[in-house]
Design an enzyme around this catalytic site. Structure first.
Site, PDB file in Angstrom:
ATOM      1  N   GLN A   1       1.855 -10.631  10.973  1.00  0.00           N
ATOM      2  CA  GLN A   1       2.373  -9.535  10.165  1.00  0.00           C
ATOM      3  C   GLN A   1       1.551  -8.261  10.287  1.00  0.00           C
ATOM      4  O   GLN A   1       2.087  -7.153  10.309  1.00  0.00           O
ATOM      5  CB  GLN A   1       2.436  -9.982   8.698  1.00  0.00           C
TER       6      GLN A   1
ATOM      7  N   SER B   1       4.834  -5.537   3.425  1.00  0.00           N
ATOM      8  CA  SER B   1       3.496  -5.430   4.008  1.00  0.00           C
ATOM      9  C   SER B   1       2.493  -6.213   3.157  1.00  0.00           C
ATOM     10  O   SER B   1       2.655  -7.425   2.992  1.00  0.00           O
ATOM     11  CB  SER B   1       3.114  -3.958   4.157  1.00  0.00           C
TER      12      SER B   1
ATOM     13  N   ARG C   1      -8.451  -8.233   4.663  1.00  0.00           N
ATOM     14  CA  ARG C   1      -7.401  -7.613   5.485  1.00  0.00           C
ATOM     15  C   ARG C   1      -7.600  -6.107   5.540  1.00  0.00           C
ATOM     16  O   ARG C   1      -7.509  -5.481   6.601  1.00  0.00           O
ATOM     17  CB  ARG C   1      -6.034  -7.970   4.904  1.00  0.00           C
TER      18      ARG C   1
ATOM     19  N   GLN D   1       0.827  -1.193   0.000  1.00  0.00           N
ATOM     20  CA  GLN D   1       0.000   0.000   0.000  1.00  0.00           C
ATOM     21  C   GLN D   1       0.867   1.252   0.000  1.00  0.00           C
ATOM     22  O   GLN D   1       1.867   1.333   0.705  1.00  0.00           O
ATOM     23  CB  GLN D   1      -0.898  -0.021   1.243  1.00  0.00           C
TER      24      GLN D   1
ATOM     25  N   HIS E   1       0.561  -2.251  11.217  1.00  0.00           N
ATOM     26  CA  HIS E   1       1.677  -2.992  11.823  1.00  0.00           C
ATOM     27  C   HIS E   1       1.979  -2.605  13.271  1.00  0.00           C
ATOM     28  O   HIS E   1       3.052  -2.922  13.769  1.00  0.00           O
ATOM     29  CB  HIS E   1       2.943  -2.869  10.962  1.00  0.00           C
TER      30      HIS E   1
END
Length: 315
Positions: free
Chosen positions: A250, A92, A117, A11, A201
């Site tokens: 992650q 990511s 997600r 992203q 994250h």
């Protein structure tokens, strides 16, 4: 030169109209976009090419869009006769593309997971309450100290170790603002707020990790056809259960990108190809280790040039 490493961006590299020349020239890329549309049940490919940008930049759309773009470039490369990678990694969200490239996940499963997600990450933190910023000019330990000092009762974590002297922090917006306001007094050259709606994250993403864990239980994983180096550990996983566990971790754990690149180079990677739109990862490569050769494949001419380079190196 035979150890090709494919790197997949996440992203932040998206833009309306991305890969338009690749899609114009490559049947494989166009078929990938159609497969994405079919899997998701709406015209993702139209959104990518026509916008509007505000809708493309919504996390639940950005993540499947970037996955589709990464795999479109990967398949265009392979259709041109480009060699399969010896190693793969993704930044990511890009880790999902790496898993598709290594035949761990099907593209259809991966793009549905990417959409889930994105939705789960957006739902984990109410709009306006989270933030991210890039701290430039401090080493990793100093950024950790900055977070510790200004977190207060909020969440504030270093989350992307992108390059020496470039670390992204994330957490509650007020804590990111406090750290940003004081970073220069601790030696930072600059702090750049990131235009994101989700503090990726960091510990605030724990609810998203739980949602992913539930979804991943129903998804088939295969053994990788080449090593996938993971964001969380900067190393490959020996078994399928480990692959699944790394994806769950992650979303709420730091991206250890410098260590990832160091592992890939140490494992024999000698040509790094950024497989997706933009040149973000290629730029980071130059800051991590200028001796490593890196090319971005986000345009048709660059795909052809990289393939020619490989052909000439083995002729």
């Amino acid at each position: 030169m035979n150890n090709v490493v494919m790197l997949f961006p996440g992203q932040g590299s998206q833009r309306v109209g991305m890969l338009s020349d690749v899609l114009a020239e490559s049947n494989a890329a166009r078929e990938t976009m159609q497969e994405a549309d079919d899997a998701l049940g709406f015209g993702l490919s139209t959104l990518i090419q026509e916008g509007p940008a505000e809708r493309l930049d919504a996390t639940e759309n950005t993540q499947p869009a970037m996955l589709a773009a990464d795999i479109a470039v990967f398949r265009a490369w392979r259709a041109l006769g480009g060699p399969a990678p010896a190693l793969v990694a993704g930044h990511s969200l890009g880790e999902y593309a790496a898993l598709v490239a290594a035949d761990v996940l099907t593209f259809a499963d991966a793009i549905k997971l990417a959409q889930l997600r994105g939705r789960a990450m957006q739902a984990a933190v109410p709009a306006g309450q989270g933030a991210m910023a890039a701290v430039v000019g401090l080493d990793d330990a100093a950024v950790q100290g900055l977070c510790d000092q200004y977190a207060g009762d909020d969440v504030l974590d270093p989350v992307n170790f992108n390059a020496p002297g470039q670390v992204v922090i994330a957490g509650h917006g007020a804590a990111v603002a406090r750290a940003s306001a004081n970073a220069k007094s601790h030696g930072a050259r600059m702090v750049v707020p990131l235009p994101v709606s989700v503090p990726s994250h960091c510990a605030l993403m724990a609810p998203a990790a739980e949602a992913l864990q539930a979804a991943l239980e129903d998804v088939a994983f295969a053994s990788p056809t080449c090593p996938v180096v993971h964001n969380v550990t900067a190393a490959p996983e020996p078994d399928v259960d480990g692959l699944r566990a790394r994806l769950i971790e992650q979303v709420k754990a730091p991206v250890r990108w410098v260590q990832t690149i160091e592992y890939l180079a140490g494992a024999g990677g000698d040509l790094f190809l950024e497989c997706g739109p933009g040149k973000v990862l290629t730029g980071l490569m130059r800051r991590i280790d200028r001796s490593l050769q890196a090319n971005a494949l986000g345009e048709w001419a660059s795909l052809q040039a990289a393939l020619q380079q490989i052909e000439e190196s083995v002729s």
